[in-house]
Scaffold this motif. Structure first.
Motif, PDB file in Angstrom:
ATOM      1  N   ASP A 103      -9.356  -8.515   4.411  1.00  0.00           N
ATOM      2  CA  ASP A 103      -8.554  -9.667   3.995  1.00  0.00           C
ATOM      3  C   ASP A 103      -8.241  -9.668   2.495  1.00  0.00           C
ATOM      4  N   THR A 104      -8.622  -8.596   1.789  1.00  0.00           N
ATOM      5  CA  THR A 104      -8.178  -8.475   0.394  1.00  0.00           C
ATOM      6  C   THR A 104      -6.811  -7.779   0.322  1.00  0.00           C
ATOM      7  N   LEU A 105      -6.311  -7.311   1.486  1.00  0.00           N
ATOM      8  CA  LEU A 105      -4.996  -6.652   1.477  1.00  0.00           C
ATOM      9  C   LEU A 105      -3.885  -7.675   1.283  1.00  0.00           C
ATOM     10  N   ARG A 106      -2.785  -7.210   0.712  1.00  0.00           N
ATOM     11  CA  ARG A 106      -1.593  -8.035   0.511  1.00  0.00           C
ATOM     12  C   ARG A 106      -0.418  -7.322   1.170  1.00  0.00           C
ATOM     13  N   PRO A 107       0.714  -7.999   1.373  1.00  0.00           N
ATOM     14  CA  PRO A 107       1.871  -7.336   1.981  1.00  0.00           C
ATOM     15  C   PRO A 107       2.359  -6.154   1.137  1.00  0.00           C
ATOM     16  N   PRO A 108       3.051  -5.196   1.768  1.00  0.00           N
ATOM     17  CA  PRO A 108       3.559  -4.033   1.038  1.00  0.00           C
ATOM     18  C   PRO A 108       4.345  -4.451  -0.199  1.00  0.00           C
ATOM     19  N   GLY A 109       4.060  -3.794  -1.305  1.00  0.00           N
ATOM     20  CA  GLY A 109       4.755  -4.109  -2.558  1.00  0.00           C
ATOM     21  C   GLY A 109       4.017  -5.147  -3.383  1.00  0.00           C
ATOM     22  N   GLN A 110       3.072  -5.853  -2.753  1.00  0.00           N
ATOM     23  CA  GLN A 110       2.348  -6.901  -3.500  1.00  0.00           C
ATOM     24  C   GLN A 110       0.883  -6.561  -3.734  1.00  0.00           C
ATOM     25  N   GLN A 111       0.464  -5.393  -3.260  1.00  0.00           N
ATOM     26  CA  GLN A 111      -0.934  -5.007  -3.421  1.00  0.00           C
ATOM     27  C   GLN A 111      -1.161  -4.605  -4.869  1.00  0.00           C
ATOM     28  N   ARG A 112      -2.139  -5.232  -5.477  1.00  0.00           N
ATOM     29  CA  ARG A 112      -2.417  -4.899  -6.872  1.00  0.00           C
ATOM     30  C   ARG A 112      -3.584  -3.923  -6.905  1.00  0.00           C
ATOM     31  N   GLU A 113      -3.387  -2.800  -7.577  1.00  0.00           N
ATOM     32  CA  GLU A 113      -4.500  -1.856  -7.657  1.00  0.00           C
ATOM     33  C   GLU A 113      -5.495  -2.345  -8.692  1.00  0.00           C
ATOM     34  N   ALA A 114      -6.776  -2.330  -8.319  1.00  0.00           N
ATOM     35  CA  ALA A 114      -7.801  -2.781  -9.248  1.00  0.00           C
ATOM     36  C   ALA A 114      -7.822  -1.880 -10.472  1.00  0.00           C
ATOM     37  N   GLY A 115      -8.135  -2.452 -11.634  1.00  0.00           N
ATOM     38  CA  GLY A 115      -8.291  -1.662 -12.853  1.00  0.00           C
ATOM     39  C   GLY A 115      -9.469  -0.707 -12.687  1.00  0.00           C
ATOM     40  N   TYR A 116      -9.588   0.269 -13.567  1.00  0.00           N
ATOM     41  CA  TYR A 116     -10.602   1.303 -13.410  1.00  0.00           C
ATOM     42  C   TYR A 116     -12.020   0.716 -13.327  1.00  0.00           C
ATOM     43  N   ARG A 117     -12.351  -0.209 -14.263  1.00  0.00           N
ATOM     44  CA  ARG A 117     -13.697  -0.783 -14.272  1.00  0.00           C
ATOM     45  C   ARG A 117     -13.987  -1.533 -12.975  1.00  0.00           C
ATOM     46  N   GLU A 118     -12.991  -2.288 -12.540  1.00  0.00           N
ATOM     47  CA  GLU A 118     -13.135  -3.081 -11.323  1.00  0.00           C
ATOM     48  C   GLU A 118     -13.345  -2.153 -10.125  1.00  0.00           C
ATOM     49  N   GLN A 119     -12.603  -1.038 -10.110  1.00  0.00           N
ATOM     50  CA  GLN A 119     -12.723  -0.075  -9.012  1.00  0.00           C
ATOM     51  C   GLN A 119     -14.114   0.518  -8.943  1.00  0.00           C
ATOM     52  N   VAL A 120     -14.652   0.896 -10.091  1.00  0.00           N
ATOM     53  CA  VAL A 120     -15.978   1.500 -10.117  1.00  0.00           C
ATOM     54  C   VAL A 120     -16.998   0.517  -9.555  1.00  0.00           C
ATOM     55  N   LYS A 121     -16.837  -0.768  -9.901  1.00  0.00           N
ATOM     56  CA  LYS A 121     -17.755  -1.793  -9.405  1.00  0.00           C
ATOM     57  C   LYS A 121     -17.638  -1.931  -7.889  1.00  0.00           C
ATOM     58  N   GLN A 122     -16.395  -1.903  -7.373  1.00  0.00           N
ATOM     59  CA  GLN A 122     -16.180  -2.091  -5.948  1.00  0.00           C
ATOM     60  C   GLN A 122     -16.700  -0.913  -5.144  1.00  0.00           C
ATOM     61  N   GLU A 123     -16.571   0.292  -5.709  1.00  0.00           N
ATOM     62  CA  GLU A 123     -16.753   1.481  -4.906  1.00  0.00           C
ATOM     63  C   GLU A 123     -18.182   1.947  -4.781  1.00  0.00           C
ATOM     64  N   PHE A 124     -19.023   1.633  -5.759  1.00  0.00           N
ATOM     65  CA  PHE A 124     -20.364   2.215  -5.686  1.00  0.00           C
ATOM     66  C   PHE A 124     -21.447   1.160  -5.747  1.00  0.00           C
TER      67      PHE A 124
END
Ligand code: KG4
Ligand code: ZN
Length: 357
Positions: A336-357
């Motif tokens: 449910d964090t997905l958004r419609p095509p064209g509206q998905q915001r890619e997380a910044g690098y720091r945010e991504q690292v936090k989400q992924e590991f």
């Protein structure tokens, strides 16, 4: 747009080529079942190593097959499964996709695996209309989702513990069937006699759209332990039958509750367990009685494949979505964090690292 798609989230290595307006041009799936079978489940490190060896030849074959249809056509973008899944396995597909994209100078998009499953029925000649309700039943997930459009998902309910596919797989293991047990158990269940065992229908006595399947394996365990030393195949088939009926009853009843709660009349069923014949039979009959139409992917697109990743990737790349420079792979990724095509915001690098590991 002509899209190359790569799937490597678990134990299937797959690639597909898909074109806007023309649909699927080529696809191939290699299942690692033989590799993991002796361990009774997926060994993540072995899965990753095998993807590394398999993916590129599969990609080459689907590209050649699609090029045969129109040799001048080039790939305009690459979609790959970025999560959720086994992190090492995901990274093999993500790294390959990003490397090819660098070499070819085309964009990539990391696709949510479950969005792929949800969009698999769009590959059929009669795709489901929006809005609809989706029952997503796989080895790792059991969810009811209200889908207002691509990327517009509201979770209505999900399992509190085991997924429906897990209930099949764990029960199959207790019955001595090979991994992955779902299809084996379903086949054995066809020879089972009705009403020899009565297993619980968890959560059916309660309102709401949540599931719970972890108690079922305990019920199966007790039934298997109570078998005489000289077990005949018929008795194992009776247990398989009872297990399948309990899971199917629960999925059918909760799906109908979701239809009446939302007032919608189209139901999509996808994920590995949607290949189950008994589930389809029972759902079709129950849905017809209340004026609901059910949409399934064809059997080969119920379980993991790259064609469904291509559909999701095409929708997002065509809307201008693109990855940044990072290689995206997420073991966990709430749908449910997905958004419609064209509206998905890619997380910044720091945010991504936090989400992924
Ligand atoms: O979607 P999928 O290929 O992988 C995940 O994303 O989890 O689903 C695999 C699951 C396994 O649990 C497998 O046993 C189950 O789908 N499955 C089935 C059948 N075919 C696959 N379960 C019951 N009946 C089937 N015919
Ligand atoms: Zn899957």
């Amino acid at each position: 747009m002509r899209i190359l798609a790569i799937e490597s989230s678990c134990d299937e290595s797959a690639a597909a080529v898909y074109e806007t307006g023309r649909g699927l041009l080529a696809h191939e799936v290699f299942s690692q079942i033989d590799l993991h079978q002796i361990y009774g489940g997926v060994v993540p490190e072995l899965a990753s190593r095998d993807h590394v060896q398999r993916l590129l030849p599969i990609v080459e074959r689907v590209l050649a097959q699609a090029a045969g249809e129109d040799s001048a056509a080039k790939i305009d973008g690459i979609a790959y499964t970025a999560g959720p899944g086994l992190i090492g396995a995901l990274l093999t597909g993500a790294a390959l996709a990003r490397s090819l994209a660098q070499a070819w100078g085309v964009p990539t998009i990391g696709v949510h695996h479950l969005e792929g499953h949800l969009l698999a029925p769009l590959l059929e000649p009669e795709p489901p209309p929006y809005p609809h309700v989706a029952l997503l039943v796989s080895g790792g997930h059991t969810m009811l989702i209200e889908c207002a459009g691509i990327g517009r998902y509201t979770l209505l309910g999900e399992t509190r513990d085991d997924a429906a596919g897990e209930a099949f797989d764990k029960s199959a293991k207790l019955l001595g069937l090979p991994y992955p047990g779902g299809p084996h158990l379903a086949r054995l269940a066809e020879r089972g006699r009705a009403k020899r065992h009565e297993f619980p229908r968890p959560m059916l006595d309660r309102p709401g759209l949540e599931f719970s399947f972890s108690g079922l394996k305990t019920a199966v365990l007790h039934a298997v332990r109570a078998l005489p030393a000289e077990v005949v195949d018929q008795e194992r088939a009776d247990i398989a039958h009872a297990l399948q009926e309990a899971v199917v009853d629960t999925l059918v009843a909760k799906s109908l509750c979701a239809m009446s709660a939302t007032g919608l009349d189209a139901l999509v069923v996808s994920g590995g367990v949607s290949a189950n014949r008994r589930l389809r039979e029972r759902l079709d009959a129950a849905a017809a009685r209340v004026g609901v139409r059910v949409y399934y992917p064809r059997l080969e697109f119920c379980t993991d494949n790259a064609a469904m990743i291509a559909v999701a990737g095409e929708a997002r790349l065509s809307a201008g979505e693109r990855d940044g420079l990072g290689i995206r792979a997420r073991a966990q990724w709430p749908l449910d964090t997905l958004r419609p095509p064209g509206q998905q915001r890619e997380a910044g690098y720091r945010e991504q690292v936090k989400q992924e590991f």
